[in-house]
Design an enzyme around this catalytic site. Sequence first.
Site, mmCIF file in Angstrom:
data_model
loop_
_atom_site.group_PDB
_atom_site.id
_atom_site.type_symbol
_atom_site.label_atom_id
_atom_site.label_comp_id
_atom_site.label_asym_id
_atom_site.label_seq_id
_atom_site.Cartn_x
_atom_site.Cartn_y
_atom_site.Cartn_z
ATOM 1 N N SER A 177 0.783 -1.239 -0.013
ATOM 2 C CA SER A 177 0.297 -0.284 0.167
ATOM 3 C C SER A 177 0.904 1.342 -0.375
ATOM 4 O O SER A 177 -0.006 2.448 -0.534
ATOM 5 C CB SER A 177 -1.205 -0.059 1.260
ATOM 6 O OG SER A 177 -2.252 -1.297 0.781
ATOM 7 N N PHE A 178 2.025 1.482 0.633
ATOM 8 C CA PHE A 178 2.786 2.875 0.721
ATOM 9 C C PHE A 178 3.455 2.873 -0.775
ATOM 10 O O PHE A 178 3.492 3.994 -0.964
ATOM 11 C CB PHE A 178 4.015 2.240 1.125
ATOM 12 C CG PHE A 178 4.729 2.826 1.963
ATOM 13 C CD1 PHE A 178 4.381 4.407 2.559
ATOM 14 C CD2 PHE A 178 5.774 3.429 1.036
ATOM 15 C CE1 PHE A 178 5.920 5.372 2.854
ATOM 16 C CE2 PHE A 178 7.551 4.027 0.984
ATOM 17 C CZ PHE A 178 6.857 6.062 1.687
ATOM 18 N N GLU A 179 3.105 1.985 -1.412
ATOM 19 C CA GLU A 179 3.665 2.363 -3.472
ATOM 20 C C GLU A 179 2.508 2.937 -3.988
ATOM 21 O O GLU A 179 2.374 3.328 -5.102
ATOM 22 C CB GLU A 179 4.007 1.114 -3.818
ATOM 23 C CG GLU A 179 5.824 0.900 -3.607
ATOM 24 C CD GLU A 179 5.814 0.226 -1.850
ATOM 25 O OE1 GLU A 179 4.407 -0.474 -1.525
ATOM 26 O OE2 GLU A 179 6.963 0.488 -1.527
ATOM 27 N N THR A 207 1.793 -4.169 10.893
ATOM 28 C CA THR A 207 2.097 -3.106 10.189
ATOM 29 C C THR A 207 2.591 -2.239 11.271
ATOM 30 O O THR A 207 2.880 -1.940 11.634
ATOM 31 C CB THR A 207 1.527 -2.399 9.677
ATOM 32 O OG1 THR A 207 0.704 -3.025 8.806
ATOM 33 C CG2 THR A 207 1.913 -1.443 8.691
ATOM 34 N N HIS A 209 4.214 0.195 12.919
ATOM 35 C CA HIS A 209 4.181 2.307 12.939
ATOM 36 C C HIS A 209 2.342 2.595 11.747
ATOM 37 O O HIS A 209 2.659 3.318 10.998
ATOM 38 C CB HIS A 209 5.209 3.356 11.812
ATOM 39 C CG HIS A 209 6.386 2.291 12.595
ATOM 40 N ND1 HIS A 209 6.960 2.807 13.642
ATOM 41 C CD2 HIS A 209 7.703 2.534 11.910
ATOM 42 C CE1 HIS A 209 7.781 2.419 14.290
ATOM 43 N NE2 HIS A 209 8.914 2.432 12.926
HETATM 44 C C1 DLZ Z 1 6.023 -3.650 5.181
HETATM 45 C C2 DLZ Z 1 4.755 -4.176 5.220
HETATM 46 C C3 DLZ Z 1 3.849 -4.298 6.215
HETATM 47 C C4 DLZ Z 1 4.394 -4.447 7.381
HETATM 48 N N1 DLZ Z 1 2.277 -4.363 6.199
HETATM 49 C C5 DLZ Z 1 1.524 -4.166 5.291
HETATM 50 C C6 DLZ Z 1 0.517 -4.368 5.354
HETATM 51 O O1 DLZ Z 1 -0.155 -4.412 6.878
HETATM 52 N N2 DLZ Z 1 -0.177 -3.365 4.082
HETATM 53 C C7 DLZ Z 1 0.495 -3.637 2.921
HETATM 54 O O2 DLZ Z 1 -0.503 -3.520 2.007
HETATM 55 N N3 DLZ Z 1 1.416 -3.871 2.693
HETATM 56 C C8 DLZ Z 1 2.413 -3.784 4.107
HETATM 57 N N4 DLZ Z 1 3.948 -3.403 4.037
HETATM 58 C C9 DLZ Z 1 4.270 -3.183 2.426
HETATM 59 C C10 DLZ Z 1 4.789 -1.939 2.504
HETATM 60 O O3 DLZ Z 1 3.811 -1.152 2.101
HETATM 61 C C11 DLZ Z 1 5.649 -1.823 1.362
HETATM 62 O O4 DLZ Z 1 5.802 -1.776 0.317
HETATM 63 C C12 DLZ Z 1 7.116 -2.100 1.609
HETATM 64 O O5 DLZ Z 1 7.338 -1.486 2.971
HETATM 65 C C13 DLZ Z 1 8.339 -1.238 0.728
HETATM 66 O O6 DLZ Z 1 7.929 -0.387 0.584
#
Ligand code: DLZ
Length: 278
Positions: A177-179, A207, A209
């Site tokens: 989701s961060f991307e 997750t 933070h």
């Molecule tokens: C790393 C990570 C974690 C711990 N949890 C989630 C989540 O619950 N949902 C999600 O969509 N993505 C998660 N990610 C991945 C991050 O969004 C991201 O892809 C990575 O930190 C790489 O930048």
Amino acid sequence: MIKSIHHLIVPQREAEFDALRRFLASIGLSPGENWAGAHNRGAKFEAPAAGVEVGFGEGFPEVSLVMESDAVDELCGLFEHNGARILSPPADQPWGARMFIALAPGGLRMAAFQYLKPPAGRNALEGGLRASGRRFGIVVARFNQFITERLLAGALDALRRTGASEADIELVRVPGSFELPLAARLLAQSGRCHAIICLGCLLRGETAHYDVIVQEVTRGIGQSAQETGIPHAFGVLTCDTLEQAVDRAGLKMGNKGFEAALAAVEMSDLATRMAEAR
Ligand code: DLZ
């Protein structure tokens, strides 16, 4: 003195209560206050406007609930998709509206109508649920793929039902989701899409933070929409548990991917109408 008004429905069986509750959420009513006591449960839903109508004479539908819509044919499709039985399909009425009657899960008879011409004084600018001829981008996160694939299926279903063609849907996958915000922005800047649908699933338990990430993803998607002027729909689940996410990805609480896609369709239509109104 009167603060609000609501219509009370008390099904005989708990299964009917659950079915009706799921259905009302799935057609886009916002969930309001709800509670569970030792001997009863309740769930309120909110509509943008509510009131009481008193009728006398002929021509009224035999239903317990009436809804006004701005896209009655599409709403009928949504009813069917979510398990309602259409008793009488959309048809023009002598009183200047198009209406259908349905039996919703849980046994509630409902009618929905759309005025063929808006009544005087009610000419608000609103988007309709018409996707044909428009192009949509979907950005979906692979993290928690078990959930996000279900959101994607819901979004594709909503786009197809509102008339989008397969060739007009561009799918982009990102790691998590961060991307989502960056990929959504690149897609918006490409000029290829009338609206973008962002799908992901952030689970608190998994997750680090979590609150910061949720805030960042939300802000990033909103900022991309505002800065590019292309509507972005937010279909990112932010849940404490996997069970809550499952409920929102096609089970008890509807499918948030489906709802996000409907918002994208409506906003893309609104953007066109607002540009034409200038
Ligand atoms: C790393 C990570 C974690 C711990 N949890 C989630 C989540 O619950 N949902 C999600 O969509 N993505 C998660 N990610 C991945 C991050 O969004 C991201 O892809 C990575 O930190 C790489 O930048």
